[in-house]
Design an enzyme around this catalytic site. Structure first.
Site, PDB file in Angstrom:
ATOM      1  N   ASP A 290       0.828  -1.200   0.000  1.00 43.69           N
ATOM      2  CA  ASP A 290       0.000   0.000   0.000  1.00 43.69           C
ATOM      3  C   ASP A 290       0.866   1.255   0.000  1.00 43.69           C
ATOM      4  OD1 ASP A 290       0.977  -0.307   2.562  1.00 43.69           O
ATOM      5  OD2 ASP A 290      -0.963  -0.647   3.497  1.00 43.69           O
TER       6      ASP A 290
ATOM      7  N   ASN B  41      -7.346  -2.320  14.052  1.00 44.06           N
ATOM      8  CA  ASN B  41      -8.755  -2.625  13.762  1.00 44.06           C
ATOM      9  C   ASN B  41      -8.894  -3.867  12.889  1.00 44.06           C
ATOM     10  OD1 ASN B  41      -7.799  -1.672  11.354  1.00 44.06           O
ATOM     11  ND2 ASN B  41      -9.300  -0.037  11.099  1.00 44.06           N
TER      12      ASN B  41
ATOM     13  N   HIS C 150      -7.161  -4.425  10.078  1.00 49.39           N
ATOM     14  CA  HIS C 150      -6.892  -4.246   8.645  1.00 49.39           C
ATOM     15  C   HIS C 150      -5.602  -4.949   8.239  1.00 49.39           C
ATOM     16  CE1 HIS C 150      -4.719  -0.116   9.402  1.00 49.39           C
ATOM     17  NE2 HIS C 150      -3.793  -0.991   9.084  1.00 49.39           N
TER      18      HIS C 150
ATOM     19  N   GLU D  55      -9.607  -1.743   5.128  1.00 47.88           N
ATOM     20  CA  GLU D  55     -10.264  -1.433   6.396  1.00 47.88           C
ATOM     21  C   GLU D  55     -11.485  -2.337   6.602  1.00 47.88           C
ATOM     22  OE1 GLU D  55      -8.629   0.332   8.294  1.00 47.88           O
ATOM     23  OE2 GLU D  55      -8.042   2.288   7.514  1.00 47.88           O
TER      24      GLU D  55
HETATM   25  C1  GLP Z   1      -0.342   0.526   8.429  1.00 45.85           C
HETATM   26  C2  GLP Z   1      -0.024  -0.308   7.192  1.00 45.85           C
HETATM   27  C3  GLP Z   1      -0.264  -1.768   7.451  1.00 45.85           C
HETATM   28  C4  GLP Z   1       0.386  -2.202   8.725  1.00 45.85           C
HETATM   29  C5  GLP Z   1      -0.217  -1.443   9.869  1.00 45.85           C
HETATM   30  C6  GLP Z   1       0.356  -1.818  11.213  1.00 45.85           C
HETATM   31  O1  GLP Z   1      -1.656   0.881   8.528  1.00 45.85           O
HETATM   32  N1  GLP Z   1      -0.760   0.104   6.074  1.00 45.85           N
HETATM   33  O2  GLP Z   1       0.238  -2.528   6.335  1.00 45.85           O
HETATM   34  O3  GLP Z   1       0.228  -3.599   8.912  1.00 45.85           O
HETATM   35  O4  GLP Z   1       0.038  -0.063   9.639  1.00 45.85           O
HETATM   36  O5  GLP Z   1       1.489  -1.068  11.456  1.00 45.85           O
HETATM   37  P1  GLP Z   1       2.418  -1.177  12.717  1.00 45.85           P
HETATM   38  O6  GLP Z   1       3.351  -2.316  12.411  1.00 45.85           O
HETATM   39  O7  GLP Z   1       3.138   0.129  12.759  1.00 45.85           O
HETATM   40  O8  GLP Z   1       1.573  -1.430  13.896  1.00 45.85           O
END
Ligand code: GLP
Length: 223
Positions: free
Chosen positions: A63, A124, A126, A131
């Site tokens: 993403d 959440n 995702h 989402e």
């Molecule tokens: C973002 C990314 C996700 C990732 C998530 C969790 O929203 N788009 O791909 O898994 O964050 O991130 P973190 O590892 O910082 O908790």
């Protein structure tokens, strides 16, 4: 679905880095899907220290925010800083979701499919930026980020106002076509959603629960 609990963040990082390393050593032409966020940082550090030959590998990021790609917090900057500039991967082999999103999907399809996809999970539920409510059949597309996601990610931007509100994400359908999937999660605050996603109902309200429908997923967690 089994969640393997590891003793430390170091062990989580090196376990997933070893999976990536084995993949590239065995199949130098591998196509990988790569994540961002704070969880995979240690894995990228481990991978860089393993001095692998990335010259034949092809990567697709999960993403990107809809924002200036040169911003230090863009996912393009993150990947350059944490992996691409520190390996011999060809910049032309590193792909990020772009518009028109169907052309990005064509690029994946043209590469003959993804061998290994590494994922994180949002608070959440995702995965990538799919989402809650995202269709299990979804493909790469532009999305509006949830309030919770904007709040979570505001730590990188200093304030909620300065945090991007839209992104381009690979779809759940796109991700599920990967041959192998590894999900990594770190921290007490992820344990509950991880359990719900891996052991609860398979529902579009919890995007990561779609992984229960895949037959080659490994989940690693450390607190
Ligand atoms: C973002 C990314 C996700 C990732 C998530 C969790 O929203 N788009 O791909 O898994 O964050 O991130 P973190 O590892 O910082 O908790």
């Amino acid at each position: 679905m089994e969640i393997k609990v590891l003793k430390s963040y170091k062990e989580l990082s090196s376990t997933v880095a070893n999976i990536v390393k084995r993949q590239i050593k065995k199949h130098p032409l591998s196509k990988l899907v790569l994540p961002t966020g704070s969880t995979p940082l240690g894995m990228y550090k481990e991978l860089v220290s393993r001095e692998l030959d990335w010259s034949h590998a092809i990567t697709f990021n999960l993403d990107v925010y809809l924002m200036n790609v040169d911003h230090p917090e863009s996912y393009q900057s993150y990947m350059k800083k944490n992996l691409f500039e520190k390996t011999n991967i060809y910049p032309d082999h590193c792909h990020f979701p772009f518009r028109p999103t169907s052309a990005f999907e064509d690029k994946i399809a043209g590469s003959m499919g993804i061998d290994l996809c590494i994922l994180g999970i949002g608070s959440n539920g995702h995965i990538a930026f799919n989402e809650p409510g995202s269709s299990f059949l979804s493909r790469t597309r532009v999305v509006n980020l949830d309030e919770q996601t904007i709040e979570d990610n505001s730590r990188f931007f200093g304030s909620v106002e300065d945090t991007p509100k839209q992104a381009i994400t690979m779809g759940l359908g796109t991700i599920m076509e990967s041959k192998k999937i590894v999900l990594m999660a770190n921290g007490d605050h992820k344990l509950n959603i991880l359990n719900v996603a891996m052991n609860g109902e398979v529902t579009e309200d919890v995007p990561a629960s779609v992984l229960q429908n895949h037959d080659n997923v490994k989940v690693f967690y450390c607190d």
